[in-house]
Write a protein that holds these residues in place. Sequence first.
Motif, PDB file in Angstrom:
ATOM      1  N   VAL A 164     -62.840 -64.504 -87.482  1.00 27.76           N
ATOM      2  CA  VAL A 164     -63.243 -64.061 -89.024  1.00 27.76           C
ATOM      3  C   VAL A 164     -64.469 -64.284 -89.292  1.00 27.76           C
ATOM      4  N   PRO A 165     -65.319 -64.993 -88.755  1.00 30.58           N
ATOM      5  CA  PRO A 165     -66.847 -65.001 -89.118  1.00 30.58           C
ATOM      6  C   PRO A 165     -67.327 -63.613 -88.866  1.00 30.58           C
ATOM      7  N   GLN A 166     -66.889 -62.778 -88.031  1.00 32.64           N
ATOM      8  CA  GLN A 166     -67.296 -61.350 -87.819  1.00 32.64           C
ATOM      9  C   GLN A 166     -66.899 -60.494 -89.179  1.00 32.64           C
ATOM     10  N   ILE A 167     -65.810 -60.951 -89.595  1.00 27.31           N
ATOM     11  CA  ILE A 167     -65.451 -59.957 -90.898  1.00 27.31           C
ATOM     12  C   ILE A 167     -66.116 -60.680 -92.092  1.00 27.31           C
ATOM     13  N   ASP A 168     -66.374 -61.783 -92.215  1.00 26.60           N
ATOM     14  CA  ASP A 168     -66.845 -62.454 -93.318  1.00 26.60           C
ATOM     15  C   ASP A 168     -68.498 -62.253 -93.278  1.00 26.60           C
ATOM     16  N   THR A 169     -68.810 -61.078 -93.538  1.00 20.99           N
ATOM     17  CA  THR A 169     -70.325 -60.660 -93.403  1.00 20.99           C
ATOM     18  C   THR A 169     -71.335 -61.488 -94.400  1.00 20.99           C
ATOM     19  N   ASN A 170     -70.761 -61.684 -95.646  1.00 18.36           N
ATOM     20  CA  ASN A 170     -71.547 -62.618 -96.623  1.00 18.36           C
ATOM     21  C   ASN A 170     -71.426 -64.196 -96.188  1.00 18.36           C
ATOM     22  N   GLY A 171     -70.823 -64.487 -95.288  1.00 19.82           N
ATOM     23  CA  GLY A 171     -70.794 -65.789 -94.908  1.00 19.82           C
ATOM     24  C   GLY A 171     -70.535 -66.999 -95.793  1.00 19.82           C
ATOM     25  N   ASP A 172     -69.598 -66.657 -96.826  1.00 20.02           N
ATOM     26  CA  ASP A 172     -69.232 -67.729 -97.872  1.00 20.02           C
ATOM     27  C   ASP A 172     -67.815 -68.143 -97.296  1.00 20.02           C
ATOM     28  N   GLY A 173     -67.501 -67.979 -96.021  1.00 13.96           N
ATOM     29  CA  GLY A 173     -66.068 -68.571 -95.667  1.00 13.96           C
ATOM     30  C   GLY A 173     -64.957 -67.974 -96.032  1.00 13.96           C
ATOM     31  N   PHE A 174     -64.996 -66.874 -96.908  1.00 12.62           N
ATOM     32  CA  PHE A 174     -63.695 -65.991 -97.214  1.00 12.62           C
ATOM     33  C   PHE A 174     -63.838 -64.553 -96.867  1.00 12.62           C
ATOM     34  N   VAL A 175     -62.846 -63.757 -96.609  1.00 15.67           N
ATOM     35  CA  VAL A 175     -62.736 -62.479 -96.471  1.00 15.67           C
ATOM     36  C   VAL A 175     -62.327 -61.732 -97.736  1.00 15.67           C
ATOM     37  N   ASP A 176     -63.114 -60.903 -98.339  1.00 15.86           N
ATOM     38  CA  ASP A 176     -62.851 -60.354 -99.802  1.00 15.86           C
ATOM     39  C   ASP A 176     -62.363 -58.761 -99.604  1.00 15.86           C
ATOM     40  N   GLY A 177     -61.999 -58.152-100.310  1.00 14.82           N
ATOM     41  CA  GLY A 177     -61.478 -56.872-100.263  1.00 14.82           C
ATOM     42  C   GLY A 177     -62.525 -55.976 -99.589  1.00 14.82           C
ATOM     43  N   ASP A 178     -63.728 -55.827 -99.988  1.00 11.80           N
ATOM     44  CA  ASP A 178     -64.817 -55.290 -99.526  1.00 11.80           C
ATOM     45  C   ASP A 178     -64.757 -55.391 -98.175  1.00 11.80           C
ATOM     46  N   GLU A 179     -65.095 -56.749 -97.665  1.00  8.70           N
ATOM     47  CA  GLU A 179     -65.320 -57.094 -96.325  1.00  8.70           C
ATOM     48  C   GLU A 179     -64.097 -56.735 -95.401  1.00  8.70           C
ATOM     49  N   MET A 180     -62.839 -56.786 -95.989  1.00  8.62           N
ATOM     50  CA  MET A 180     -61.770 -56.062 -95.204  1.00  8.62           C
ATOM     51  C   MET A 180     -61.752 -54.856 -94.975  1.00  8.62           C
ATOM     52  N   ARG A 181     -61.973 -53.925 -96.007  1.00  7.40           N
ATOM     53  CA  ARG A 181     -62.103 -52.668 -95.933  1.00  7.40           C
ATOM     54  C   ARG A 181     -62.942 -52.130 -94.812  1.00  7.40           C
ATOM     55  N   ALA A 182     -64.134 -52.833 -94.842  1.00  2.66           N
ATOM     56  CA  ALA A 182     -65.192 -52.472 -94.187  1.00  2.66           C
ATOM     57  C   ALA A 182     -64.929 -52.824 -92.687  1.00  2.66           C
ATOM     58  N   TRP A 183     -64.322 -53.882 -92.752  1.00  3.87           N
ATOM     59  CA  TRP A 183     -63.697 -54.197 -91.082  1.00  3.87           C
ATOM     60  C   TRP A 183     -62.773 -53.223 -90.652  1.00  3.87           C
ATOM     61  N   LEU A 184     -61.797 -52.794 -91.352  1.00  2.00           N
ATOM     62  CA  LEU A 184     -60.786 -51.810 -90.781  1.00  2.00           C
ATOM     63  C   LEU A 184     -61.421 -50.524 -90.651  1.00  2.00           C
ATOM     64  N   ALA A 185     -62.336 -50.124 -91.324  1.00  2.00           N
ATOM     65  CA  ALA A 185     -63.043 -48.692 -91.154  1.00  2.00           C
ATOM     66  C   ALA A 185     -63.564 -48.803 -89.860  1.00  2.00           C
ATOM     67  N   LYS A 186     -64.367 -50.144 -89.499  1.00  6.13           N
ATOM     68  CA  LYS A 186     -65.116 -50.297 -88.379  1.00  6.13           C
ATOM     69  C   LYS A 186     -64.055 -50.211 -86.971  1.00  6.13           C
ATOM     70  N   GLN A 187     -62.662 -50.669 -87.201  1.00  2.98           N
ATOM     71  CA  GLN A 187     -61.805 -50.774 -86.195  1.00  2.98           C
ATOM     72  C   GLN A 187     -61.456 -49.155 -85.929  1.00  2.98           C
ATOM     73  N   LEU A 188     -61.337 -48.477 -87.150  1.00  2.00           N
ATOM     74  CA  LEU A 188     -61.019 -46.869 -86.701  1.00  2.00           C
ATOM     75  C   LEU A 188     -62.107 -46.170 -86.508  1.00  2.00           C
ATOM     76  N   ARG A 189     -63.433 -46.347 -86.639  1.00  2.00           N
ATOM     77  CA  ARG A 189     -64.519 -45.680 -86.078  1.00  2.00           C
ATOM     78  C   ARG A 189     -64.526 -45.847 -84.477  1.00  2.00           C
ATOM     79  N   LYS A 190     -64.253 -47.334 -84.175  1.00  2.00           N
ATOM     80  CA  LYS A 190     -64.411 -47.472 -82.862  1.00  2.00           C
ATOM     81  C   LYS A 190     -63.298 -46.920 -82.248  1.00  2.00           C
ATOM     82  N   TYR A 191     -62.042 -46.710 -82.531  1.00  2.00           N
ATOM     83  CA  TYR A 191     -61.065 -45.918 -81.854  1.00  2.00           C
ATOM     84  C   TYR A 191     -61.323 -44.272 -81.818  1.00  2.00           C
TER      85      TYR A 191
END
Length: 320
Positions: free
Chosen positions: A83-110
Amino acid sequence: SGGPHIRSSQPEMSLQVVLLLSAVLIARADVGVHDHDLSDEPHYKDGVHNTEYDHEAFLGRDDAAEFDELTPEESKARLRKLVPQIDTNGDGFVDGDEMRAWLAKQLRKYIYHDVETQFESNDADKNEKVTWDEFVNTTYGYIEEEDFEKDPQFQQMVNRDKKRFHRADLDDDKALNKDEYIHFIHPEESPDMADIVVDESLEDMDKDKDGFLSLEEYLGDPGLDPDTGELPAWVDVENKTFHDIRDLNHDGKMDRDEIREWIMPTAPSHVHDEGAHLIEQADTDKDGKLSVDEIVDNHDLFAGSQMTDYGTLLKKHEEL
């Protein structure tokens, strides 16, 4: 692809086939052009939600398979560390922008992993670059002039990819390094390639060659439903999509900027939709973001385990 405009009963697939214009030649090399879905799994099976899709979207294909081998306790522990890798602003939560950025990262990796495999097969002399001749020889084999004379569409396909190859060669050294090769195979991933992707789309779909796409050109020739004798139901959907979404300035046609946004959207819908789905399903307190505990408590949504992956359990049983 490089041939005629293909139309099937499902418009989005056929439109993607038209726009990802090297599908035929890539298929000859036994590699694929991706529609950039987040998972190889269907999101729904027989109308039932398939969590394997969510696992692959959230973790990536390889890591999702690895999680399937873990116990539920191990799966939860790994998720908590992730989770800390997804929570890029370090506030302890994963918001919509962070979730979308993470999913896009996984897609690019593939995508990059897949291109790496293609690159290695085309780099005949193993010098970390692919020349046009190496690509042609691996993809088509030896081409005779008479091959073009016999099949003008084949010539068009080769010429189109040669133009794309040279556009991707950003340093103009007559060969593509790995980054440039990604732009060549997946031009929709690179802003530098936007113009050529739009050019290719207009070449295929702009029948009157006025530099725009009308509604009729956008729809192509849908044909009649063989069962009803009427236009397929998707025509009404795409008609509305054209007017409400594609034709942004509402002048009755799609210009180059509108075509670019269609082909290379600034916010890919599947990433947006999956991000919203994951947050909605796991957001227990309905505050619009996910805590670490909410993600771990809903680990079945985000990751598999030995307990949740029936297919893995069955395979292990069969091997005994």
